[in-house]
Structures are given as structure tokens and as C-alpha cells.
Motif scaffolding. Structure first.
Motif, PDB file in Angstrom:
ATOM      1  N   GLY A 184      78.606  -0.101  32.217  1.00  7.81           N
ATOM      2  CA  GLY A 184      77.724   0.350  31.153  1.00  7.81           C
ATOM      3  C   GLY A 184      77.659   1.860  31.066  1.00  7.81           C
ATOM      4  N   THR A 185      77.585   2.516  32.222  1.00 13.03           N
ATOM      5  CA  THR A 185      77.578   3.976  32.214  1.00 13.03           C
ATOM      6  C   THR A 185      78.875   4.526  31.634  1.00 13.03           C
ATOM      7  OG1 THR A 185      76.321   3.790  34.233  1.00 13.03           O
ATOM      8  CG2 THR A 185      77.097   5.976  33.637  1.00 13.03           C
ATOM      9  N   ARG A 186      79.989   3.903  32.038  1.00 16.30           N
ATOM     10  CA  ARG A 186      81.275   4.357  31.532  1.00 16.30           C
ATOM     11  C   ARG A 186      81.370   4.170  30.025  1.00 16.30           C
ATOM     12  NH1 ARG A 186      86.575   5.088  33.307  1.00 16.30           N
ATOM     13  NH2 ARG A 186      85.828   5.618  35.365  1.00 16.30           N
ATOM     14  N   LEU A 187      80.853   3.039  29.543  1.00 23.93           N
ATOM     15  CA  LEU A 187      80.922   2.749  28.107  1.00 23.93           C
ATOM     16  C   LEU A 187      80.122   3.763  27.303  1.00 23.93           C
ATOM     17  CD1 LEU A 187      80.537  -1.087  27.571  1.00 23.93           C
ATOM     18  CD2 LEU A 187      82.371   0.354  26.799  1.00 23.93           C
ATOM     19  N   LEU A 188      78.940   4.127  27.806  1.00 21.99           N
ATOM     20  CA  LEU A 188      78.051   4.965  27.000  1.00 21.99           C
ATOM     21  C   LEU A 188      78.240   6.450  27.263  1.00 21.99           C
ATOM     22  CD1 LEU A 188      74.814   2.866  26.919  1.00 21.99           C
ATOM     23  CD2 LEU A 188      76.598   3.127  25.224  1.00 21.99           C
ATOM     24  N   THR A 189      79.156   6.823  28.150  1.00 22.91           N
ATOM     25  CA  THR A 189      79.439   8.251  28.295  1.00 22.91           C
ATOM     26  C   THR A 189      80.861   8.570  27.833  1.00 22.91           C
ATOM     27  OG1 THR A 189      80.068   7.820  30.574  1.00 22.91           O
ATOM     28  CG2 THR A 189      77.837   8.604  30.186  1.00 22.91           C
ATOM     29  N   GLU A 190      81.822   8.016  28.556  1.00 22.65           N
ATOM     30  CA  GLU A 190      83.205   8.419  28.271  1.00 22.65           C
ATOM     31  C   GLU A 190      83.748   7.751  27.019  1.00 22.65           C
ATOM     32  OE1 GLU A 190      87.367   8.444  30.719  1.00 22.65           O
ATOM     33  OE2 GLU A 190      85.475   8.339  31.806  1.00 22.65           O
ATOM     34  N   TYR A 191      83.301   6.506  26.790  1.00 27.60           N
ATOM     35  CA  TYR A 191      83.837   5.756  25.648  1.00 27.60           C
ATOM     36  C   TYR A 191      82.830   5.687  24.504  1.00 27.60           C
ATOM     37  CZ  TYR A 191      87.711   4.345  28.558  1.00 27.60           C
ATOM     38  OH  TYR A 191      88.818   4.351  29.352  1.00 27.60           O
ATOM     39  N   MET A 192      81.991   6.728  24.363  1.00 28.70           N
ATOM     40  CA  MET A 192      80.935   6.706  23.333  1.00 28.70           C
ATOM     41  C   MET A 192      81.531   6.570  21.937  1.00 28.70           C
ATOM     42  SD  MET A 192      77.758   6.761  23.308  1.00 28.70           S
ATOM     43  CE  MET A 192      76.744   6.496  21.891  1.00 28.70           C
ATOM     44  N   LEU A 193      82.526   7.370  21.634  1.00 30.25           N
ATOM     45  CA  LEU A 193      83.134   7.358  20.300  1.00 30.25           C
ATOM     46  C   LEU A 193      83.784   6.004  20.028  1.00 30.25           C
ATOM     47  CD1 LEU A 193      83.753   8.990  17.813  1.00 30.25           C
ATOM     48  CD2 LEU A 193      85.899   9.664  18.855  1.00 30.25           C
ATOM     49  N   ALA A 194      84.448   5.460  21.046  1.00 28.81           N
ATOM     50  CA  ALA A 194      85.124   4.169  20.857  1.00 28.81           C
ATOM     51  C   ALA A 194      84.111   3.066  20.559  1.00 28.81           C
ATOM     52  CB  ALA A 194      85.940   3.827  22.099  1.00 28.81           C
ATOM     53  N   ILE A 195      82.943   3.130  21.238  1.00 26.60           N
ATOM     54  CA  ILE A 195      81.897   2.136  20.972  1.00 26.60           C
ATOM     55  C   ILE A 195      81.451   2.198  19.515  1.00 26.60           C
ATOM     56  CG2 ILE A 195      79.439   1.804  21.361  1.00 26.60           C
ATOM     57  CD1 ILE A 195      80.699   0.368  23.391  1.00 26.60           C
ATOM     58  N   GLN A 196      81.263   3.426  19.013  1.00 27.20           N
ATOM     59  CA  GLN A 196      80.832   3.564  17.610  1.00 27.20           C
ATOM     60  C   GLN A 196      81.891   3.008  16.678  1.00 27.20           C
ATOM     61  OE1 GLN A 196      78.023   5.641  16.774  1.00 27.20           O
ATOM     62  NE2 GLN A 196      77.599   6.653  18.704  1.00 27.20           N
ATOM     63  N   VAL A 197      83.167   3.303  16.982  1.00 26.80           N
ATOM     64  CA  VAL A 197      84.247   2.826  16.118  1.00 26.80           C
ATOM     65  C   VAL A 197      84.289   1.300  16.115  1.00 26.80           C
ATOM     66  CG1 VAL A 197      86.742   2.782  15.834  1.00 26.80           C
ATOM     67  CG2 VAL A 197      85.599   4.914  16.350  1.00 26.80           C
TER      68      VAL A 197
END
Lengths: 228, 103
Positions: A184-197
Motif C-alpha cells: 500500500g505504501t508503495r502504491l500510494l508513493t511511487e506508483y501514485m500517477l499510475a494509480i490515477q491513470v
């Protein structure tokens, strides 16, 4: 390329060719027999590659269930049973992921695949129910060439795999913290843009699905093709 | 462990491919694409869990989560198309649609 892997791939292709639906039921029993032999050989091959410290009984159990379910998905002549066997495949894959300590993805597979996607598939299958057996369900299209292509692909992948990547893998200690926090930390920090996309993609897919499925009247092109 | 897991993922992928090529029911064909996704997820997780550098990476799991999201979007669109096609032609046979065929 080891001969055992080659034998597994050949037996699997022959058994799959025999057991794909082709309108007559006589070859199906021989095909499933050949497939069982291929599956046993494949499990033996996997067990030999597992290493001594791995929980091999669980691994082989999940592998057996997933292979069985996958074969039944593509050989069953009733679409509803294919979808139910796919649920079994998803559960087995989630078990494999749990064994690799990938809890978040395993639960996501169960919830999203078995809970959401497959229910949608079942709804569509029941919406488009045909009197059994439908002609296109009991006859496969070019099973020989399909199995031949699959045989070549799997033989190529297997020979590359078995020939190369052995003996470099060390068991490593599990990282600190539980899997949910880490991912979860990795998703919401490093992959923030990818999550939005991905969120935009899901929204667009939902709007598109509603727009497509609401179309009621055939257009001129559809009518023109319907006449021919 | 890595080798066995990756081999299992490859087998699932190839089974899905064979099913996609040989089955004629549109719904089963899309079910087979989902089966290929399962093989890919196993591969991604295995390479993240047992990387060749020896240190565990989390990127495999994150990519697997994204793959699940993309699979959900694909299933929604594909099933909408299947419903529309069935409404027009009354069959799920993939060979019934030949408008773009080169005569």
C-alpha cells in the motif's frame, strides 16, 4: 532441452488435441487419459525443480488443481461450467500466491476475479443462453493447428527456462512489516500517477461499456450485413 | 521454486492461448484471455518474489494489481460488445461476423 519436458509438452498437446470438443465423444476419454499422463509428468518435473525447503505438497496440490481447472475451461462444452471451472482456477492461483506470501494480490484476485468479473461472465452467459448443445460449442476451430502452435510456444519457453535460470536463487528473509502496509505504501508513493491513470481507465471502461450496451437499433451497416 | 512457478505460469498462458484460438464461443474466448492474465500474474509475482538479485522486490505484486484492474476494464468492455453482438445476430459464434472479411 531435457527429454522429460519435451515428453510433457508433446503428451499435453496430443491429449489436448484429442479432448477438444469436436462433435464426437469417443476421442475425449483417450484424450483425458493422455492429458492425465502429461499432467503427472509435469508435476514430477515441477517437484524436481522445487528445492528441498519448499512446501512442495501444497505447491503441487495447487498446481494440480489449477492445471485441471484450466484444461476443463477450454474443453468443456457448456459455457456455464467453463466459467465455474475458471473460478476454481482463480482460487488455486490465489493459493499459489498465498504460498509466495503475496497476500494482498491473492485477496484481490479472489474478490475482483471470482467475485466481480466471473459473476459478470455468468450473467452474460445466462443472458445469451442457447439450447444445448449449440453447434459452436461442440466443435472446435482448427484444433490441430492451435495445439501445434501452443506446443511450439511452450517448448520454446520451457527450453529457454530449464536451460538457463537455475541455481542463482537464494532464500531471502521476509522484509519487515506486513505485505499490505508495504504494497500500500508503495502504491500510494511511487506508483501514485499510475494509480490515477488506472482510475481514469476504469471510469472510461465503465462509461464505454454502458454506452456500447445501450445501443438498441441496428445501424445501416448492420442491416446491410444482415441481408447478405 | 522460481523455475517451477514460472513454468506453471507459462503452461497456463499457453492453455489460454490454445483455448482462444480453437474455441468458437465468444464468451469462452474472452474467458481464455482471462486465463492468460492468470499465467502472467503468476509470472510477475514469481519474478518479484524470487528475483535474481536475491533481494525481494515489491514491483511484481504492484504490477499484478494493475493487471487485475486492466483485466476488469477489459472484461466490462468485452462483455458489453458480446451482449450487443448477441442482440443483433442471436448467436455467440465468432465465425458469424464476417463483414470485414476479404472476399
Amino acid at each position: 532441452m531435457p527429454s522429460l519436458l519435451l515428453a510433457v509438452v508433446i503428451a499435453g498437446a496430443v491429449g489436448l488435441f484429442l479432448s477438444l470438443p469436436r462433435g464426437r465423444a469417443s476421442a475425449g476419454r483417450i484424450g483425458s487419459l493422455v492429458l492425465a499422463v502429461a499432467g503427472a509428468m509435469l508435476l514430477a518435473l515441477l517437484a524436481r525443480r522445487l528445492g528441498s525447503d519448499a512446501p512442495w505438497a501444497w505447491y503441487l496440490g495447487f498446481a494440480l488443481v489449477s492445471l485441471l481447472a484450466a484444461v476443463r475451461v477450454i474443453t468443456h462444452t457448456r459455457p456455464v461450467y467453463s466459467a465455474l471451472y475458471f473460478v476454481l482456477l482463480v482460487v488455486a492461483v490465489a493459493g499459489l500466491l498465498l504460498m509466495m506470501q503475496v497476500e494482498l494480490l491473492a485477496y484481490a484476485l479472489i474478490i475482483v476475479y471470482a467475485g466481480a468479473i466471473l459473476v459478470t461472465y455468468l450473467f452474460v452467459i445466462m443472458l445469451a443462453q442457447q439450447p444445448h448443445p449449440a453447434d459452436y460449442d461442440v466443435t472446435a476451430r482448427d484444433p490441430f493447428w492451435g495445439c501445434l502452435a501452443g506446443f511450439f510456444l511452450l517448448a520454446l519457453i520451457g527450453s529457454r527456462l530449464v536451460g538457463s535460470a537455475t541455481g542463482v536463487l537464494l532464500p531471502e528473509p521476509p522484509p519487515p512489516g506486513d505485505n499490505f502496509t508495504l504494497v500500500g505504501t508503495r502504491l500510494l508513493t511511487e506508483y501514485m500517477l499510475a494509480i490515477q491513470v488506472v482510475g481514469v481507465l476504469l471510469t472510461a471502461a465503465m462509461v464505454g461499456a454502458v454506452a456500447i450496451a445501450r445501443r438498441e437499433k441496428p445501424t445501416e451497416t448492420d442491416a446491410a450485413e444482415g441481408e447478405t | 521454486m522460481l523455475l517451477a512457478t514460472v513454468l506453471l505460469g507459462a503452461v497456463l498462458f499457453v492453455l489460454g492461448l490454445i483455448g482462444f484460438v480453437t474455441r468458437r464461443n465468444l464468451i469462452i474466448m474472452f474467458l481464455c484471455t482471462e486465463m492468460m492474465f492468470q499465467g502472467i500474474i503468476i509470472n510477475l509475482v514469481a519474478f518479484g518474489r524470487y528475483p535474481l538479485s536475491g533481494q525481494r522486490l515489491l514491483d511484481g505484486e504492484v504490477f499484478g494489481l494493475f493487471l487485475v484492474a486492466v483485466a476488469a476494464a477489459e472484461a466490462a468492455l468485452a462483455l458489453a460488445v458480446v451482449v450487443v453482438l448477441y442482440r443483433f445476430r442471436g448467436t455467440l459464434d465468432a465465425g458469424a461476423w464476417t463483414l470485414l472479411k476479404d472476399e
